[in-house]
Scaffold this active site. Structure first.
Site, short mmCIF file in Angstrom:
data_model
loop_
_atom_site.label_atom_id
_atom_site.label_comp_id
_atom_site.label_asym_id
_atom_site.label_seq_id
_atom_site.Cartn_x
_atom_site.Cartn_y
_atom_site.Cartn_z
N HIS A 54 0.81 -1.23 0.00
CA HIS A 54 0.00 0.00 0.00
C HIS A 54 0.84 1.28 0.00
O HIS A 54 1.90 1.34 0.59
CB HIS A 54 -1.03 0.00 1.13
CG HIS A 54 -0.49 0.03 2.52
ND1 HIS A 54 -0.22 1.20 3.18
CD2 HIS A 54 -0.19 -0.97 3.40
CE1 HIS A 54 0.21 0.92 4.41
NE2 HIS A 54 0.25 -0.38 4.57
N ASP A 59 3.20 -6.40 3.36
CA ASP A 59 2.90 -5.27 4.25
C ASP A 59 3.42 -5.56 5.66
O ASP A 59 2.83 -5.15 6.64
CB ASP A 59 1.39 -4.99 4.26
CG ASP A 59 1.03 -3.73 5.04
OD1 ASP A 59 1.93 -2.90 5.27
OD2 ASP A 59 -0.15 -3.59 5.43
N GLU A 71 -4.93 1.61 3.18
CA GLU A 71 -4.85 0.43 4.04
C GLU A 71 -4.95 0.84 5.50
O GLU A 71 -5.55 0.15 6.31
CB GLU A 71 -3.53 -0.32 3.80
CG GLU A 71 -3.44 -1.68 4.48
CD GLU A 71 -3.00 -1.65 5.94
OE1 GLU A 71 -3.22 -2.64 6.64
OE2 GLU A 71 -2.44 -0.63 6.39
N GLU A 72 -4.35 1.99 5.84
CA GLU A 72 -4.17 2.34 7.25
C GLU A 72 -5.47 2.70 7.97
O GLU A 72 -5.64 2.37 9.13
CB GLU A 72 -3.18 3.50 7.40
CG GLU A 72 -1.76 3.19 6.94
CD GLU A 72 -1.07 2.13 7.78
OE1 GLU A 72 -1.68 1.59 8.71
OE2 GLU A 72 0.11 1.84 7.50
N ASP A 109 6.38 0.97 6.10
CA ASP A 109 4.93 0.70 6.06
C ASP A 109 4.21 1.75 5.26
O ASP A 109 3.84 2.78 5.79
CB ASP A 109 4.39 0.64 7.49
CG ASP A 109 2.92 0.26 7.54
OD1 ASP A 109 2.40 -0.23 6.53
OD2 ASP A 109 2.29 0.46 8.60
N HIS A 165 4.45 3.09 12.17
CA HIS A 165 3.49 4.15 12.51
C HIS A 165 4.12 5.27 13.35
O HIS A 165 3.43 5.89 14.15
CB HIS A 165 2.27 3.58 13.25
CG HIS A 165 1.45 2.64 12.42
ND1 HIS A 165 0.26 2.10 12.87
CD2 HIS A 165 1.63 2.13 11.18
CE1 HIS A 165 -0.24 1.30 11.94
NE2 HIS A 165 0.58 1.30 10.90
#
Ligand code: NAG
Ligand code: NAG
Ligand code: NAG
Ligand code: ZN
Length: 487
Positions: A279, A353, A325-326, A291, A450
């Site tokens: 993603h 991912d 996606e998140e 990510d 993140h």
């Protein structure tokens, strides 16, 4: 479907015949690879070409440095998609854009301050989907620390009017994430005014990890592991804590974005596909190199490698660079909706991912027959790269919609050599050692995931190219099998 079965039955019959003949003639696995010497040759070419390039890293570094964080709904994501599209054209490949309506959450300004027993800035990262503090004003409240949902239940009468701090132990991402997802919802039930969740990570350097949270009517944010531990110590000593919290977080109307699709059409069965991808979106505080810019770009790189060698698979190979996606997975959902007519024609869907360190294989969800086939294929074609392992049964978020409909699915697995043997690493915490391994749940991926520290320096050109090589070989060789993977 009928075609598939006829095809697979004839394949199995042939396999059986060749197996019985092979006992004498062929010492190793006698499935169709042995009749297809090209599979080995092509895999070697792909791996060689991958290892003599830095393309994925250079492009990912440019993209993450130049456009930065790419949350859905942001201009940065659209600029990054535009640039990516132009670069894909430069490779002589076509890109299709499939529109996706995405949510648009905005963090705004935010801060927290410990007011007693001392004044201290408390680093926070509002959780994606959270609301702001009421009436656009800071709230001030006393703190209650709990280490688990069980403790929250035990102390539910103390929650009213408080900021609940979750100081949960990290027991792997998929286990611990429940505090981030539902911590605010559970605390609000007992009258909490806000929830602060210890960052879901095995390791901290005063780092805050954001991430999605389920909708609640109180604001919620992540705090550092260090602060959560300190609040817990203070509470044990009987020290009263008071925190001022301010958050402007809010949600704007949905925006339009798009998934990018890069394909090489199959020569014999173009309507049948092998799908893989990662993603493009990231959290708003993270450059999203790990990510999942890395996953998106090694997927693109895998297609580029196959194309640059002039290889044409029997079936179509397709990389999907998903969005959202998140915080919503609308990209994965839209892909499913747009391609629902192809489910029976999709041999496998693979998502990357979970980081792009040293590739070691795929986790596979599908039939026993398909698993055996992939195990042989991995050993034959990816054994030397160390990327041929088939184990587990999980798959990624973006492809989950097609996986749930019975399409064989894989999650691309890599290991971070920096972590090595987690069970003996005193810097990491786990409640029930020895932690099973190899398990990316405890890998360095979750040190940075993140956070502001998810930057390109965490990745290496060589590892990215090895990931691209492994993905390309998996995709190309599965696309060349006699049949679709048996359901
Ligand atoms: C992306 O490209 C399209 C087409 O060229 C353009 O209309 C749009 O403004 C670009 N988006 C951004 C954010 O630059
Ligand atoms: C796909 O296969 C399933 C199972 O046989 C069948 O029920 C379904 O109708 C098929 N769908 C399409 C679009 O062919
Ligand atoms: C693949 O990995 C799993 C999980 O780590 C391991 O148990 C298994 O032995 C590996 N298989 C092979 C063939 O190396
Ligand atoms: Zn991701």
């Amino acid at each position: 479907m009928t075609m598939v079965w006829v095809c697979c039955i004839s394949f199995l019959l042939q396999l059986q015949i060749s197996l019985s003949m092979a006992v004498i003639q062929l010492p190793s696995h006698s499935w169709e690879l042995q009749k297809d010497q090209n599979a080995k040759k092509d895999s070697h070419s792909i791996i060689e070409a991958a290892l003599s390039s830095n393309s994925a890293y250079n492009r990912l570094a440019y993209m993450t440095d130049t456009f930065g964080p790419r949350l859905s709904g942001s201009i940065a994501l659209e600029k990054a998609l535009n640039w990516t599209k132009e670069e894909i054209f430069k490779d002589g490949l076509e890109v299709q854009e499939e529109p996706v309506k995405v949510p648009c959450w905005v963090r705004g300004h935010e801060y927290a301050t410990l007011r007693s027993p001392r004044v201290k800035d408390v680093r926070i990262a509002g959780l994606g989907g959270s609301i702001g503090t009421p009436n656009g004003k800071p709230l001030i409240a006393r703190v209650l620390v709990v280490s688990s949902f069980d403790e929250l239940e035990t102390r539910k009468n103390e929650v009213k009017g408080r900021i609940v701090v979750y100081n949960e132990i990290f027991e792997g991402y998929s286990t611990t994430i429940k505090y981030r997802l539902t911590g605010a919802q559970r605390a609000e039930k007992y009258g909490a005014v806000a929830a602060l969740v210890r960052s879901v990570s095995p390791f901290g350097l005063q780092t805050v990890h954001t991430g999605y949270t389920n909708a609640a009517s109180i604001p919620s944010a992540a705090i550092t592991k260090e602060d959560a531990l300190m609040f817990s110590r203070m509470q044990e000593r009987g020290q009263e804590m008071e925190i001022e919290l301010y958050m402007e977080a809010h949600t704007l109307p949905d925006q339009m974005s798009r998934n990018l699709i890069i394909e090489i059409k199959g020569s014999e069965k173009p309507e049948e596909v092998v799908v893989f991808g990662g993603h493009m979106d990231s959290w708003d505080i993270a450059d999203g190199a790990m990510d999942d810019g890395g996953g998106a770009y090694v997927s693109w790189e895998a297609i580029r490698l196959i194309h640059s060698l002039g290889l044409v698979p029997k079936r179509t190979v397709r990389a999907v660079l998903f969005v959202n996606e998140e915080n919503g997975a609308m990209g994965g959902q839209q892909y499913y909706t747009d391609h629902v007519h192809e489910l029976n024609l999709t041999s496998i869907a693979i998502e990357t991912d979970e980081g792009n360190f040293s590739p070691y294989g795929i986790s596979f969800s599908g039939s026993h027959k398909a698993r055996n086939l992939l195990t042989d294929l991995g050993q034959e074609l990816l054994g030397q790269l160390g990327a041929g392992n088939v184990s587990g049964e999980d798959y990624g978020t973006d492809i989950s919609y097609v996986c749930e409909k019975g399409v064989p699915c894989g999650s691309f697995k890599t290991l971070d050599p920096r972590v090595g043997n987690y069970a003996n690493n005193p810097c990491l915490e786990f409640s029930n050692p020895p932690y099973p391994e190899p398990d990316m749940e405890m890998s360095a991926y979750f040190w940075y995931h993140h956070t502001e520290a998810d930057t390109i320096d965490k990745l290496s050109p060589e590892q990215l190219q090895r990931c691209a090589a492994a993905l390309a070989v998996w995709a190309f060789s599965i696309a060349n099998l006699r049949c679709l993977l048996p359901r």
